[in-house]
Enzyme design. Structure first.
Site, mmCIF file in Angstrom:
data_model
loop_
_atom_site.group_PDB
_atom_site.id
_atom_site.type_symbol
_atom_site.label_atom_id
_atom_site.label_comp_id
_atom_site.label_asym_id
_atom_site.label_seq_id
_atom_site.Cartn_x
_atom_site.Cartn_y
_atom_site.Cartn_z
ATOM 1 N N CYS A 2 40.175 55.059 16.388
ATOM 2 C CA CYS A 2 40.957 54.241 17.306
ATOM 3 C C CYS A 2 40.246 52.913 17.576
ATOM 4 O O CYS A 2 39.038 52.795 17.435
ATOM 5 C CB CYS A 2 41.148 54.968 18.629
ATOM 6 S SG CYS A 2 41.916 56.587 18.477
ATOM 7 N N ARG A 27 40.384 50.152 10.832
ATOM 8 C CA ARG A 27 40.045 51.502 11.250
ATOM 9 C C ARG A 27 41.151 52.509 10.930
ATOM 10 O O ARG A 27 40.907 53.701 10.932
ATOM 11 C CB ARG A 27 39.785 51.529 12.769
ATOM 12 C CG ARG A 27 38.535 50.775 13.176
ATOM 13 C CD ARG A 27 38.453 50.594 14.683
ATOM 14 N NE ARG A 27 37.135 50.114 15.049
ATOM 15 C CZ ARG A 27 36.203 50.855 15.632
ATOM 16 N NH1 ARG A 27 36.443 52.107 15.911
ATOM 17 N NH2 ARG A 27 35.027 50.351 15.923
ATOM 18 N N TRP A 74 45.110 56.358 16.065
ATOM 19 C CA TRP A 74 45.295 57.230 14.912
ATOM 20 C C TRP A 74 45.668 58.590 15.472
ATOM 21 O O TRP A 74 44.882 59.234 16.137
ATOM 22 C CB TRP A 74 44.013 57.317 14.084
ATOM 23 C CG TRP A 74 44.157 58.124 12.833
ATOM 24 C CD1 TRP A 74 44.349 59.477 12.720
ATOM 25 C CD2 TRP A 74 44.114 57.634 11.494
ATOM 26 N NE1 TRP A 74 44.414 59.857 11.403
ATOM 27 C CE2 TRP A 74 44.282 58.739 10.629
ATOM 28 C CE3 TRP A 74 43.946 56.366 10.946
ATOM 29 C CZ2 TRP A 74 44.272 58.612 9.238
ATOM 30 C CZ3 TRP A 74 43.939 56.249 9.564
ATOM 31 C CH2 TRP A 74 44.101 57.361 8.736
ATOM 32 N N ASN A 98 39.042 56.174 23.180
ATOM 33 C CA ASN A 98 38.651 56.558 21.830
ATOM 34 C C ASN A 98 37.667 57.701 21.955
ATOM 35 O O ASN A 98 36.696 57.606 22.693
ATOM 36 C CB ASN A 98 38.007 55.369 21.113
ATOM 37 C CG ASN A 98 37.526 55.732 19.724
ATOM 38 O OD1 ASN A 98 37.988 56.689 19.125
ATOM 39 N ND2 ASN A 98 36.590 54.949 19.194
ATOM 40 N N GLY A 99 37.902 58.817 21.243
ATOM 41 C CA GLY A 99 36.995 59.953 21.296
ATOM 42 C C GLY A 99 37.705 61.217 21.711
ATOM 43 O O GLY A 99 38.905 61.393 21.481
ATOM 44 N N GLU A 479 20.869 67.912 0.911
ATOM 45 C CA GLU A 479 21.268 66.637 1.499
ATOM 46 C C GLU A 479 20.069 65.927 2.116
ATOM 47 O O GLU A 479 19.908 64.702 1.962
ATOM 48 C CB GLU A 479 22.358 66.858 2.557
ATOM 49 C CG GLU A 479 22.614 65.699 3.498
ATOM 50 C CD GLU A 479 23.289 64.494 2.866
ATOM 51 O OE1 GLU A 479 23.480 63.493 3.566
ATOM 52 O OE2 GLU A 479 23.604 64.544 1.668
ATOM 53 N N LYS A 483 18.829 62.257 0.840
ATOM 54 C CA LYS A 483 18.730 61.096 1.720
ATOM 55 C C LYS A 483 17.318 60.507 1.680
ATOM 56 O O LYS A 483 17.148 59.287 1.658
ATOM 57 C CB LYS A 483 19.078 61.494 3.159
ATOM 58 C CG LYS A 483 20.556 61.641 3.414
ATOM 59 C CD LYS A 483 21.279 60.314 3.326
ATOM 60 C CE LYS A 483 22.772 60.508 3.374
ATOM 61 N NZ LYS A 483 23.328 61.114 2.154
ATOM 62 N N GLU A 486 16.867 58.667 -1.571
ATOM 63 C CA GLU A 486 17.710 57.471 -1.672
ATOM 64 C C GLU A 486 17.124 56.265 -0.961
ATOM 65 O O GLU A 486 17.146 55.153 -1.503
ATOM 66 C CB GLU A 486 19.099 57.756 -1.074
ATOM 67 C CG GLU A 486 20.016 58.571 -1.943
ATOM 68 C CD GLU A 486 21.369 58.783 -1.278
ATOM 69 O OE1 GLU A 486 22.386 58.640 -1.971
ATOM 70 O OE2 GLU A 486 21.398 59.075 -0.063
ATOM 71 N N HIS A 502 9.772 81.698 -6.254
ATOM 72 C CA HIS A 502 10.092 81.792 -7.679
ATOM 73 C C HIS A 502 9.754 80.506 -8.417
ATOM 74 O O HIS A 502 10.408 80.174 -9.406
ATOM 75 C CB HIS A 502 11.576 82.133 -7.860
ATOM 76 C CG HIS A 502 11.937 83.481 -7.325
ATOM 77 N ND1 HIS A 502 11.560 84.653 -7.928
ATOM 78 C CD2 HIS A 502 12.622 83.827 -6.210
ATOM 79 C CE1 HIS A 502 12.018 85.680 -7.224
ATOM 80 N NE2 HIS A 502 12.657 85.195 -6.163
ATOM 81 N N LYS A 602 27.478 51.687 -3.158
ATOM 82 C CA LYS A 602 28.208 52.516 -2.202
ATOM 83 C C LYS A 602 29.229 53.400 -2.884
ATOM 84 O O LYS A 602 29.341 54.589 -2.591
ATOM 85 C CB LYS A 602 28.901 51.607 -1.173
ATOM 86 C CG LYS A 602 29.624 52.379 -0.074
ATOM 87 C CD LYS A 602 28.649 53.182 0.756
ATOM 88 C CE LYS A 602 29.332 53.984 1.840
ATOM 89 N NZ LYS A 602 28.407 54.894 2.516
#
Length: 607
Positions: A2, A27, A74, A98-99, A479, A483, A486, A502, A602
């Protein structure tokens, strides 16, 4: 997400609000509205669809007034209709939001018991009715706004105007961004500085828990305890890059702090907070009838899909095969007749995933995509798409887009479980309630920033790092390692904790930090045992856990950071935020280019 704007000024408010809302169109939204104070009273105009529809309404019924608020919505909970569009108003007050207000059902029941009549099912209206109730009982706007903020829980940004106070606007933020723009004899608020750029270059940012009182003469900021605080006013550059970063050092830092708002916006698309049900749109396949699913993606999106595999198999008892798109497209796998697939992407343009989509369609598979860009190639070419509401993500290393993908996959898993009759109504309600609590819990994880920064000082000196997790936290270990590689350029690997003995245990010595994702629960003892094996060989154990895990892990871990104690379905999302935050601080300490790490783009749109 929003978009929120507000103005207390000298010029007519409606045109200024419309221009600011146009700058927030990126948005995504499906309804819009503005409210102003006309002769001291709240008046508003709203419209379903794009801003052009609202403009047409205003041409027929202009709005006067120099104080007002605006919103692009939204639709999440409640259809994208004019009735559900913001601002929500009573004769005393009007609010844009918003939220998510997590305890809105409890507050709604309380207010209805005192005679309040609700017009919508939105959580926003709960805040409006609460404010109205406080005003009706004699509090002035400032006291009522402060009191109302202390009653609501969740992640939100709010702006409000009040009848009888033509030069007053109040705003607050908790887990959702909000900026204040300072003009000459006029003041502004906006979801980001991009919306305010045509109005002023002098911007201040509300910090977590702040609320603000704006009038034509300036702004006063207060913290959660109503203490007056100072917030720096900065002069922004015109370029979107500088404006969009706000007062954060990097886009990645800003996007990390958008987790609560993004998770709230995304979850509200698919969850009904009142009935505690999952409300999925029409799917391109019947989960009760398919014999299995293929999940494919690239990079972090694949890791999100891998967590989804755990959830879907556990909750829906539906077999899932997960494969990175770059392998899947060339492996020429056999595809079951009438089978189905889920593809995951932030941009919806990733070349390998698009190629997997083509292969799946040619093989007769029904394809559902989880994607952040509704007009992307993947969204258009799939048989169906579920949208994340992450907004633009400028940092190359995915953060909020990743957790938004997890949120959608969690909702899918619950929905599939109900469709296949593997979950009862009670199970669905319990799991849905757990997901609805995630935005507020995400804000709690971000409050550990200082502790994570101290942990990063240890990791920043290493050449090699191991991340360990079990179950649905195994992909989060991957992940975390991704990160760190990266953006800090440290070699890191993620492993299922049980696999350490192992082979990887050969790497462990006093120079290799071991990052452990170890919440309490059925797998805690086994993971703790694996960690003790590493500690016995000189490994430096750095653990993320919850309150129950702190004491047993502290017996052998060098450092332990306590995260919120949450339901099992919530742990991958919250622990993902923790490892992303760790990678960010390590990269900052090492002085790398956080937002644009070397050799990376990106959206990978070439093979």
């Amino acid at each position: 997400m929003c978009g929120i704007v507000g103005v207390v000024g000298k010029a007519k408010a409606a045109p200024l609000l419309l221009e600011a809302l146009r700058r927030l169109e990126y948005r995504g939204y499906d309804s819009a509205g503005i409210a102003t104070l006309v002769d001291g009273d709240v008046d508003r105009r709203r419209a379903e669809g794009k801003l052009g529809n609202l403009v047409a309404v205003l041409e027929r019924e202009p709005l006067a007034g120099t104080t007002g608020i605006g919103h692009t919505r939204w639709a999440t909970h409640g259809a994208p209709t004019e009735r559900n569009a913001h601002p929500h108003s009573t004769r005393r007050v009007s609010v844009v939001h918003n939220g998510i207000i997590e305890n809105h059902a409890e507050l709604r029941g309380e207010l209805e018991g005192r005679g309040a009549v609700f017009e919508t099912e939105t959580d926003t209206e709960t805040f409006v009715r609460l404010l109205d109730d406080l005003l009706a009982n004699g509090l002035d706007p400032r006291a009522a706004f402060s009191a109302a903020l202390k009653r609501v829980q969740g992640a939100f940004a709010l702006a409000a105007i009040f009848s009888g106070y033509p030069q007053l606007l109040m705003a607050a933020r908790q887990g959702a961004p909000l900026a204040v723009g300072c003009g000459e004899g006029e003041m502004f608020v906006g979801s980001d500085a991009l919306a305010l750029a045509p109005l002023t270059r002098r911007i201040a940012y509300l910090e977590e828990g702040d609320w603000a009182v704006l009038d034509g003469d300036g702004v006063a900021f207060f913290d959660l305890r109503d203490n007056a605080v100072e917030r720096q006013v900065v002069v922004t550059a015109v370029s979107g890059a500088v404006v969009g970063r706000g007062n954060y050092r990097h886009f990645m830092e800003k996007e990390l702090h958008e987790h609560p708002a993004v998770l709230g916006d995304t979850l509200r698309q698919y969850l009904d907070p009142k009935t505690l049900e999952v409300r999925l749109p029409r799917l391109p396949f019947d989960p009760a009838k398919v014999s299995g699913l293929t999940v494919s993606a690239c990079g972090s999106a694949f890791l999100a899909g891998s967590v989804g595999r755990y959830w879907i198999e556990q909750l829906a008892r539906l077999p899932v095969h997960a494969d990175v798109a770059s392998e899947f497209r060339y492996r020429n796998p056999p595809l079951a007749e009438g089978g189905a697939a889920i593809l995951v992407s932030q941009s919806g343009e990733t070349a390998d995933t698009m190629a997997a989509l083509k292969l799946l369609r040619e093989g007769g598979q029904r394809v559902l995509s989880v994607v952040n860009v509704p007009e992307s190639s993947m969204a258009r070419e799939s048989h169906g798409a579920l949208l994340t509401v992450a907004g633009p993500e400028i940092g190359v290393a995915s953060t909020k887009a990743f957790t938004a993908q997890l949120a959608v996959l969690a909702c899918l898993a619950i929905g599939f479980g109900r469709a296949r009759r593997e979950l009862s109504t009670l199970d669905e309600g319990r799991l849905t309630q757990a997901l609805l609590e995630i935005p507020g819990q995400a804000a709690q994880v971000l409050e550990k920033d200082a502790q994570v920064r101290e942990l990063a000082a240890v990791v920043a000196e290493a050449r090699d790092v191991l991340f360990l997790g079990r179950g649905s936290l195994y992909p989060i270990a991957l992940e975390g390692a991704l990160k760190l590689k990266e953006i800090s350029y440290i070699h890191a690997e993620g492993y299922a904790a049980g696999e350490m003995k192992h082979g990887p245990i050969a790497l462990i010595d006093s120079l290799v930090p071991v990052i452990a994702l170890c919440p309490s629960g059925p797998l805690f003892e086994k993971t703790a045992s694996n960690l003790q094996e590493a500690a016995a060989r000189g490994g430096r154990i750095l653990a993320f856990t919850d309150a129950e895990g702190v004491a047993p892990l502290s017996r052998f871990a060098e450092r332990v950071i306590e995260l919120p104690q949450v339901a099992e379905i919530s742990t991958p999302i919250l622990y993902a935020i923790a490892v992303q935050l760790l990678a960010y601080h390590v990269a900052v300490l090492r002085g790398t280019d956080v937002d644009q790490p070397r050799n990376l783009a990106k959206s990978v749109t070439v093979e």
